[in-house]
Write a protein that holds these residues in place. Structure first.
Motif, PDB file in Angstrom:
ATOM      1  N   ILE A 194      13.763  53.530  42.440  1.00  0.00           N
ATOM      2  CA  ILE A 194      14.280  54.473  42.352  1.00  0.00           C
ATOM      3  C   ILE A 194      13.353  55.650  42.277  1.00  0.00           C
ATOM      4  CG2 ILE A 194      14.945  55.549  40.245  1.00  0.00           C
ATOM      5  CD1 ILE A 194      15.821  52.951  40.240  1.00  0.00           C
ATOM      6  N   LEU A 195      13.565  57.032  43.010  1.00  0.00           N
ATOM      7  CA  LEU A 195      12.433  57.663  43.939  1.00  0.00           C
ATOM      8  C   LEU A 195      13.297  59.288  42.426  1.00  0.00           C
ATOM      9  CD1 LEU A 195      11.775  59.943  46.597  1.00  0.00           C
ATOM     10  CD2 LEU A 195      13.145  60.800  45.106  1.00  0.00           C
ATOM     11  N   VAL A 196      12.375  59.744  41.463  1.00  0.00           N
ATOM     12  CA  VAL A 196      12.543  61.017  40.591  1.00  0.00           C
ATOM     13  C   VAL A 196      12.234  62.131  40.779  1.00  0.00           C
ATOM     14  CG1 VAL A 196      12.432  61.942  38.438  1.00  0.00           C
ATOM     15  CG2 VAL A 196      12.878  59.006  38.729  1.00  0.00           C
ATOM     16  N   PRO A 197      12.601  63.047  41.746  1.00  0.00           N
ATOM     17  CA  PRO A 197      11.539  64.605  42.030  1.00  0.00           C
ATOM     18  C   PRO A 197      11.165  64.648  40.796  1.00  0.00           C
ATOM     19  CG  PRO A 197      13.853  64.841  42.952  1.00  0.00           C
ATOM     20  CD  PRO A 197      13.613  63.459  42.061  1.00  0.00           C
ATOM     21  N   VAL A 198       9.423  65.069  41.459  1.00  0.00           N
ATOM     22  CA  VAL A 198       8.502  65.731  40.129  1.00  0.00           C
ATOM     23  C   VAL A 198       7.685  66.545  40.218  1.00  0.00           C
ATOM     24  CG1 VAL A 198       6.816  64.044  39.889  1.00  0.00           C
ATOM     25  CG2 VAL A 198       8.081  65.545  37.764  1.00  0.00           C
ATOM     26  N   GLY A 199       7.511  67.379  40.405  1.00  0.00           N
ATOM     27  CA  GLY A 199       6.030  68.411  40.253  1.00  0.00           C
ATOM     28  C   GLY A 199       5.102  67.920  41.271  1.00  0.00           C
ATOM     29  N   HIS A 200       4.434  68.455  42.154  1.00  0.00           N
ATOM     30  CA  HIS A 200       2.927  67.955  42.522  1.00  0.00           C
ATOM     31  C   HIS A 200       2.163  68.166  41.380  1.00  0.00           C
ATOM     32  CE1 HIS A 200       1.087  72.034  43.378  1.00  0.00           C
ATOM     33  NE2 HIS A 200       1.579  71.933  44.301  1.00  0.00           N
ATOM     34  N   LEU A 201       0.961  67.655  41.658  1.00  0.00           N
ATOM     35  CA  LEU A 201      -0.759  67.905  40.442  1.00  0.00           C
ATOM     36  C   LEU A 201      -0.583  69.272  40.051  1.00  0.00           C
ATOM     37  CD1 LEU A 201      -2.585  65.383  41.848  1.00  0.00           C
ATOM     38  CD2 LEU A 201      -1.877  65.015  39.801  1.00  0.00           C
ATOM     39  N   ASP A 202      -0.955  69.571  38.658  1.00  0.00           N
ATOM     40  CA  ASP A 202      -1.321  70.845  38.624  1.00  0.00           C
ATOM     41  C   ASP A 202      -2.410  70.881  37.759  1.00  0.00           C
ATOM     42  OD1 ASP A 202      -1.402  73.192  37.866  1.00  0.00           O
ATOM     43  OD2 ASP A 202       0.476  73.308  36.588  1.00  0.00           O
ATOM     44  N   GLU A 203      -3.288  71.260  39.307  1.00  0.00           N
ATOM     45  CA  GLU A 203      -5.314  71.251  38.817  1.00  0.00           C
ATOM     46  C   GLU A 203      -5.158  72.030  37.518  1.00  0.00           C
ATOM     47  OE1 GLU A 203      -5.253  72.459  42.546  1.00  0.00           O
ATOM     48  OE2 GLU A 203      -5.339  70.451  43.007  1.00  0.00           O
TER      49      GLU A 203
ATOM     50  N   THR B 181       4.472  70.706  49.181  1.00  0.00           N
ATOM     51  CA  THR B 181       6.062  69.899  49.223  1.00  0.00           C
ATOM     52  C   THR B 181       5.515  69.561  47.596  1.00  0.00           C
ATOM     53  OG1 THR B 181       5.519  67.650  50.305  1.00  0.00           O
ATOM     54  CG2 THR B 181       6.516  69.709  50.842  1.00  0.00           C
ATOM     55  N   SER B 182       7.188  68.814  46.759  1.00  0.00           N
ATOM     56  CA  SER B 182       7.008  67.863  45.469  1.00  0.00           C
ATOM     57  C   SER B 182       6.282  66.862  45.862  1.00  0.00           C
ATOM     58  CB  SER B 182       8.750  67.998  45.517  1.00  0.00           C
ATOM     59  OG  SER B 182       9.163  67.422  45.906  1.00  0.00           O
ATOM     60  N   SER B 183       6.278  66.180  44.563  1.00  0.00           N
ATOM     61  CA  SER B 183       6.178  64.549  44.522  1.00  0.00           C
ATOM     62  C   SER B 183       6.773  63.926  44.046  1.00  0.00           C
ATOM     63  CB  SER B 183       4.839  64.496  43.788  1.00  0.00           C
ATOM     64  OG  SER B 183       4.432  63.303  43.962  1.00  0.00           O
ATOM     65  N   ALA B 184       6.546  62.513  43.688  1.00  0.00           N
ATOM     66  CA  ALA B 184       8.261  61.866  42.941  1.00  0.00           C
ATOM     67  C   ALA B 184       6.913  60.974  42.261  1.00  0.00           C
ATOM     68  CB  ALA B 184       8.669  61.469  43.794  1.00  0.00           C
ATOM     69  N   LEU B 185       8.583  60.788  41.135  1.00  0.00           N
ATOM     70  CA  LEU B 185       7.428  59.401  40.389  1.00  0.00           C
ATOM     71  C   LEU B 185       8.874  57.921  41.241  1.00  0.00           C
ATOM     72  CD1 LEU B 185       7.893  61.244  36.634  1.00  0.00           C
ATOM     73  CD2 LEU B 185       5.431  59.899  38.213  1.00  0.00           C
ATOM     74  N   MET B 186       8.246  57.277  41.213  1.00  0.00           N
ATOM     75  CA  MET B 186       8.458  56.322  41.727  1.00  0.00           C
ATOM     76  C   MET B 186       8.483  54.923  41.008  1.00  0.00           C
ATOM     77  SD  MET B 186       9.532  57.061  44.793  1.00  0.00           S
ATOM     78  CE  MET B 186      10.214  55.927  45.984  1.00  0.00           C
TER      79      MET B 186
END
Length: 491
Positions: free
Chosen positions: A371-380, A300-305
């Protein structure tokens, strides 16, 4: 039986309470200093923030959990029914207040797209059907084999639930205006999913909001954590906080117990892992190739909180729940999140202001905004610059809120705390910093999702977001129920 549970998230707490009430000796080992996992709380300078889920949905699932522990939900939670459930802001300045009041919805919907109210009713009817069928046939039961899952009687459900149709495509059957297409499909992001990848089954989310309603427990979403943990303790569960588990000790085809960070071995007849399932396979068990296979699955995606303590009056433009949609850049924004693993150029975001319902969340002369801003998860392969992404997201949100009348927001923020993918990985052991665990595409649900019992170690079980049935607070409570049923049946 002596049972060791790793992790005091709501799934671990509920599993512990159920097993203790069945007469077993249960110890929960939690790395942090308090229960809740990703459902935690920040308290600072008279402000209070829920750091995890903020939507209380499917109250009947919570009520069943309390009842299974011998209690009444009403004796522990004071629920407030929210209406509007939340306010949706579109890029052109128009807005939509989602509500269970049908005349109010008719007036708003037909003003945006004439004739859309009737299609909305059909859309909701489909969501109700998906909700009932999913709970009865898929989400609310265990599957013990592939034949069990793909039994002849289940095959028609694939079509009835539209499991092979994408949610965004299905929503276009009901609405033409891009604003309504976005308003009735963005809810997939509650589960960290893209509506362009999620099955149309998830129209059930809109039904849970407007049919069953969105609720708020006074004191916040941490109240279920606090009360369930206290009930479990009353049933004899022992919680060991500040006690990380280093590994699960196995021998042959069984788990013998857990090894704590300090080297102490704790024997157990059954081990339940409520820690994030991919983390358990990668870090707590011997390497058998499973961790690498899990790493290749969809996440799933991640988030900037952002958690802001704001000085001054509470802005009337902001309700308890608020969503700001980039409906003019809808598909590209999801591509940025899920394909490029970054922040969209024009982000959508969510604002939670619980003091609108519970004044104890902020001082009288202040406002607390999450505030929750959807963002991609970590890109290894290509690590992101999280400091730069945070700053861009922060600036965009402040500018957008000020544009709707939240005056001088940037200058009124007294303090800020943030959480993002790196923190989800480090503090909560969430693989790839993914805020919601494994994704829920067709190949990762039901029996095709990682099972709630280990394939080799017959007394090692899982409860939580990345096992069956999936993510979301009430669904994890169902996970606890299903895992407990399986333990009591098999051990």
């Amino acid at each position: 039986m002596n049972i060791a549970i790793i992790g005091a998230g709501i799934g671990g707490i509920a599993t512990a309470g159920r097993l203790a009430r069945a007469g077993h000796r249960v110890t929960v080992f939690e790395k942090s200093g308090k229960p809740g996992g990703r459902a935690a709380v920040i308290e600072r300078d008279g402000f209070r923030f829920d750091t995890g889920p903020t939507l209380f949905l499917m109250p009947e699932v919570f009520a069943e959990t309390y009842a299974a522990l011998g209690e009444r939900m009403e004796d522990h939670l004071e629920l407030v029914h929210l209406d509007p459930t939340y306010r949706v802001h579109f890029h052109d300045g128009t807005r939509l207040d989602l509500s269970y009041r049908l005349p109010f919805m008719r007036e708003q919907l037909d003003a945006i797209e004439p004739g859309s109210f009737e299609r909305f009713l059909n859309f909701m009817a489909e969501g109700y059907k998906h909700y009932q069928l999913s709970l009865e046939k898929f989400v609310g039961r265990n599957f013990y084999s592939l034949l069990d899952y793909f039994a002849l009687q289940n095959l028609p459900l694939l079509f009835q639930l539209k499991a092979l149709t994408k949610h965004a495509a299905n929503t276009r059957r009901y609405f033409r205006d891009p604003r309504l297409l976005a308003a009735f499909s963005f809810q997939n992001m509650y589960l960290g999913l893209s509506p362009y990848d999620a099955p149309a089954t998830f129209s059930l989310l809109q039904y849970t909001e407007l049919g069953d309603g969105v609720w708020f427990p006074k004191g916040g979403l941490y109240r279920p954590i606090e009360t369930l943990a206290a009930i479990a303790e009353g049933l004899g569960v022992r919680f060991e906080y500040g006690t990380p588990v280093r590994s699960i000790q196995v021998n042959g085809r069984r788990a013998e117990g857990v090894v704590l960070e300090d080297g102490t071995f704790v024997p157990a007849d059954v081990v339940v892992a409520n820690a994030d399932l991919p983390y358990v396979y990668a870090n707590l068990l011997p390497d058998d190739g499973s961790a690498a296979r899990l790493a290749r699955k969809k996440y799933t995606s991640s988030a900037l909180m952002f958690y802001w303590g704001v000085k001054g009056e509470k802005s009337p433009e902001i309700l308890h729940h608020n969503v700001f949609l980039a409906d003019d850049q809808y598909k590209p924004s999801f591509d940025k999140i899920f394909e490029e693993l970054t922040l969209p150029e024009t982000p959508s975001f969510y604002v939670n202001a619980p003091s609108r319902t519970d004044p104890s969340f902020a001082p009288a002369d202040g406002d607390g905004l999450m505030i929750l801003v959807p963002v991609g998860h970590l890109d290894e392969r290509k690590p992101q610059d999280w400091a730069a992404l945070r700053e861009r997201a922060r600036g965009f949100v402040i500018e957008r809120l000020e544009s709707i009348g939240v005056k001088d927001l940037g200058r009124r923020i007294l303090f800020e705390e943030t959480i993002g993918p790196p923190e989800y990985l480090k503090a909560l052991n969430l693989a790839k910093g993914s805020a919601f665990g494994l994704s829920h595409n067709f190949l990762q649900v039901g029996y095709l999702r990682p099972h709630n019992r280990h394939a080799r170690y017959g007394n090692l079980y899982f409860a939580g977001a990345s096992t069956h049935p999936g993510t979301g607070l009430p669904i994890v409570l169902l996970s606890a129920k299903l895992t407990t049923e399986r333990i009591l049946k098999e051990q």
